[in-house]
Write an enzyme that holds these catalytic residues in place. Structure first.
Site, PDB file in Angstrom:
ATOM      1  N   THR A  98      40.468  45.378  32.704  1.00 33.96           N
ATOM      2  CA  THR A  98      39.528  46.480  32.977  1.00 33.96           C
ATOM      3  C   THR A  98      38.729  46.709  31.708  1.00 33.96           C
ATOM      4  OG1 THR A  98      41.093  47.508  34.495  1.00 33.96           O
ATOM      5  CG2 THR A  98      39.304  48.892  33.651  1.00 33.96           C
TER       6      THR A  98
ATOM      7  N   LYS B 204      35.412  48.902  39.979  1.00 36.25           N
ATOM      8  CA  LYS B 204      36.661  49.443  39.411  1.00 36.25           C
ATOM      9  C   LYS B 204      36.399  50.778  38.703  1.00 36.25           C
ATOM     10  CE  LYS B 204      40.728  49.459  37.233  1.00 36.25           C
ATOM     11  NZ  LYS B 204      42.011  49.620  37.846  1.00 36.25           N
TER      12      LYS B 204
ATOM     13  N   LYS C 271      41.162  55.820  29.550  1.00 36.15           N
ATOM     14  CA  LYS C 271      40.406  54.599  29.239  1.00 36.15           C
ATOM     15  C   LYS C 271      39.341  54.345  30.317  1.00 36.15           C
ATOM     16  CE  LYS C 271      40.742  49.606  29.259  1.00 36.15           C
ATOM     17  NZ  LYS C 271      41.516  48.396  29.404  1.00 36.15           N
TER      18      LYS C 271
HETATM   19  P1  NAD Z   1      49.357  45.356  27.986  1.00 36.59           P
HETATM   20  O1  NAD Z   1      48.979  45.975  26.700  1.00 36.59           O
HETATM   21  O2  NAD Z   1      50.744  45.488  28.512  1.00 36.59           O
HETATM   22  O3  NAD Z   1      48.997  43.778  27.960  1.00 36.59           O
HETATM   23  C1  NAD Z   1      47.930  43.228  27.254  1.00 36.59           C
HETATM   24  C2  NAD Z   1      48.477  42.006  26.536  1.00 36.59           C
HETATM   25  O4  NAD Z   1      47.388  41.361  25.868  1.00 36.59           O
HETATM   26  C3  NAD Z   1      49.506  42.357  25.472  1.00 36.59           C
HETATM   27  O5  NAD Z   1      50.716  41.676  25.750  1.00 36.59           O
HETATM   28  C4  NAD Z   1      48.872  41.902  24.175  1.00 36.59           C
HETATM   29  O6  NAD Z   1      49.796  41.383  23.238  1.00 36.59           O
HETATM   30  C5  NAD Z   1      47.934  40.820  24.658  1.00 36.59           C
HETATM   31  N1  NAD Z   1      46.841  40.554  23.733  1.00 36.59           N
HETATM   32  C6  NAD Z   1      46.027  41.423  23.088  1.00 36.59           C
HETATM   33  N2  NAD Z   1      45.141  40.776  22.319  1.00 36.59           N
HETATM   34  C7  NAD Z   1      45.401  39.454  22.469  1.00 36.59           C
HETATM   35  C8  NAD Z   1      44.842  38.283  21.931  1.00 36.59           C
HETATM   36  N3  NAD Z   1      43.811  38.345  21.082  1.00 36.59           N
HETATM   37  N4  NAD Z   1      45.370  37.095  22.287  1.00 36.59           N
HETATM   38  C9  NAD Z   1      46.407  37.024  23.150  1.00 36.59           C
HETATM   39  N5  NAD Z   1      46.981  38.105  23.709  1.00 36.59           N
HETATM   40  C10 NAD Z   1      46.493  39.309  23.356  1.00 36.59           C
HETATM   41  O7  NAD Z   1      48.301  45.936  29.061  1.00 36.59           O
HETATM   42  P2  NAD Z   1      48.402  45.840  30.653  1.00 36.59           P
HETATM   43  O8  NAD Z   1      48.993  47.091  31.201  1.00 36.59           O
HETATM   44  O9  NAD Z   1      48.969  44.517  31.025  1.00 36.59           O
HETATM   45  O10 NAD Z   1      46.853  45.878  31.018  1.00 36.59           O
HETATM   46  C11 NAD Z   1      46.022  44.731  30.895  1.00 36.59           C
HETATM   47  C12 NAD Z   1      44.664  45.084  31.495  1.00 36.59           C
HETATM   48  O11 NAD Z   1      44.824  45.475  32.858  1.00 36.59           O
HETATM   49  C13 NAD Z   1      43.976  46.250  30.786  1.00 36.59           C
HETATM   50  O12 NAD Z   1      42.595  45.989  30.707  1.00 36.59           O
HETATM   51  C14 NAD Z   1      44.270  47.440  31.703  1.00 36.59           C
HETATM   52  O13 NAD Z   1      43.305  48.463  31.608  1.00 36.59           O
HETATM   53  C15 NAD Z   1      44.258  46.763  33.059  1.00 36.59           C
HETATM   54  N6  NAD Z   1      45.028  47.453  34.107  1.00 36.59           N
HETATM   55  C16 NAD Z   1      46.256  47.955  33.831  1.00 36.59           C
HETATM   56  C17 NAD Z   1      46.957  48.611  34.842  1.00 36.59           C
HETATM   57  C18 NAD Z   1      48.337  49.180  34.574  1.00 36.59           C
HETATM   58  O14 NAD Z   1      48.808  49.967  35.412  1.00 36.59           O
HETATM   59  N7  NAD Z   1      48.997  48.820  33.496  1.00 36.59           N
HETATM   60  C19 NAD Z   1      46.402  48.739  36.121  1.00 36.59           C
HETATM   61  C20 NAD Z   1      45.156  48.169  36.375  1.00 36.59           C
HETATM   62  C21 NAD Z   1      44.464  47.525  35.360  1.00 36.59           C
END
Ligand code: NAD
Length: 298
Positions: A96, A171, A246
């Site tokens: 997102t 979204k 966010k």
């Molecule tokens: P998260 O922080 O658990 O996962 C993100 C991952 O990206 C982490 O493990 C981090 O180490 C990795 N990362 C960051 N920079 C990196 C890089 N340069 N190289 C490799 N890996 C890297 O977050 P999440 O909850 O999995 O969310 C991911 C996306 O999905 C976000 O954009 C969030 O807004 C969206 N989202 C989340 C939810 C939710 O309920 N958690 C729901 C819908 C959408």
């Protein structure tokens, strides 16, 4: 079955990659955090030493990352994911992020001769684990047609919203409705409390009348009427207030850029900013009801 690169194996990306493995794909993943790599490896994801390495030789590359800035950096990196893959590879960006970054990722991919789709999700971690996510996709018809069978292994509803960036736009607009409607429902319950109207009575009326909405009927912010809502579980997320904030900020960034009037969206953003800053960022976003009922978000 395809060979798929997956960058970002966090709370969402980890289970999504695991579902691709379950569907029979060969998945090569990378995350900068060792614990995320290890959890994915335990689910059958082959682990690479870098994002470029995960993408190398694949037919499709999926990214699931925290922010537009990080997505741009990964797409722009010299020798990175766009250079370690053959022209014609499909890039699916599921994070997102702001619409401008989503469109920039498409442009970078197209300049490198790739197909691309932005495909953010709703459904949360539960949906990621159960493979019941909703995907909102933007990109050409041809790119979407290629992405669809891959997305189908991770979700149950896939909507093609339009051209590049349209998935992110959908979204952000949807989640602005969600943030505003959760505050509206919470204010109605707070007012009912003060008027001596029982919460169940308000629910019974509004859930079948013109006040009905998802924040009320599926995710009710007061304990009782909807047994599965986080209100019945100490407001554990669910969908954390920090993530709601966010998404609301992304909506306001888009509103500023386009000149759209979103006054309630702006006000909801301010309320969630205050709510998160006062120590509630890790609670479910519906916990804002408690602050409103106690006299307002301080
Ligand atoms: P998260 O922080 O658990 O996962 C993100 C991952 O990206 C982490 O493990 C981090 O180490 C990795 N990362 C960051 N920079 C990196 C890089 N340069 N190289 C490799 N890996 C890297 O977050 P999440 O909850 O999995 O969310 C991911 C996306 O999905 C976000 O954009 C969030 O807004 C969206 N989202 C989340 C939810 C939710 O309920 N958690 C729901 C819908 C959408």
């Amino acid at each position: 079955m395809a060979r798929i690169g997956f960058v970002g194996l966090g709370n969402m990306g980890g289970p999504m990659a695991a579902n691709l493995v379950k569907a029979g794909h060969r998945v090569i993943g990378y995350d900068m955090v060792a614990a995320a790599r290890e959890a994915a490896a335990a689910k059958g994801v082959a682990i690479a030493v870098s994002a470029a390495d995960a993408a190398r030789g694949t037919e499709a590359v999926i990214t699931m990352l925290p922010s537009g800035q990080i997505v741009r950096a990964i797409y722009e990196e010299p020798g990175g994911i766009l250079q370690s893959t053959a022209p014609g590879t499909l890039f699916v960006e599921c994070s997102t992020i702001d619409v401008a970054s989503a469109r920039a990722a498409h442009e970078l991919a197209h300049a490198a001769g790739m197909d691309s789709v932005d495909a953010p999700v709703s459904g949360g971690v539960g949906g990621a684990v159960a493979a019941t996510l909703t995907f909102m996709a933007g990109g050409s018809q041809a790119a979407f047609a290629r992405a669809q069978p891959i997305l189908a292994a991770m979700g149950k509803k896939i909507v093609h919203c339009g051209d590049a960036g349209a998935g992110q736009a959908a979204k952000i607009c949807n989640n602005m409705i969600l943030g505003i409607s959760m505050i509206a429902v919470s204010e109605a319950f707070a007012l009912a409390d003060r008027l001596g109207l029982s919460r169940q009575a308000l629910f019974d009326v509004a859930s079948t009348a013109s006040g009905q909405c998802w924040s009320l009927t599926s995710y009710c912010p007061v304990p009782g009427p909807v047994p599965v809502s986080p209100a019945n579980n100490g407001y554990k997320p669910g969908f954390a207030a920090a993530l709601m904030l966010k998404d609301l900020r992304l909506s306001q960034e888009a509103a500023r850029e386009t000149g759209a009037a979103t006054e309630l969206g702006e006000h909801a953003t301010r309320l969630y900013e205050k709510f998160a800053a006062s120590g509630h960022e890790g609670e479910d976003f519906s916990a804002i009801f408690r602050a409103i009922a106690a006299g307002g978000v301080q």
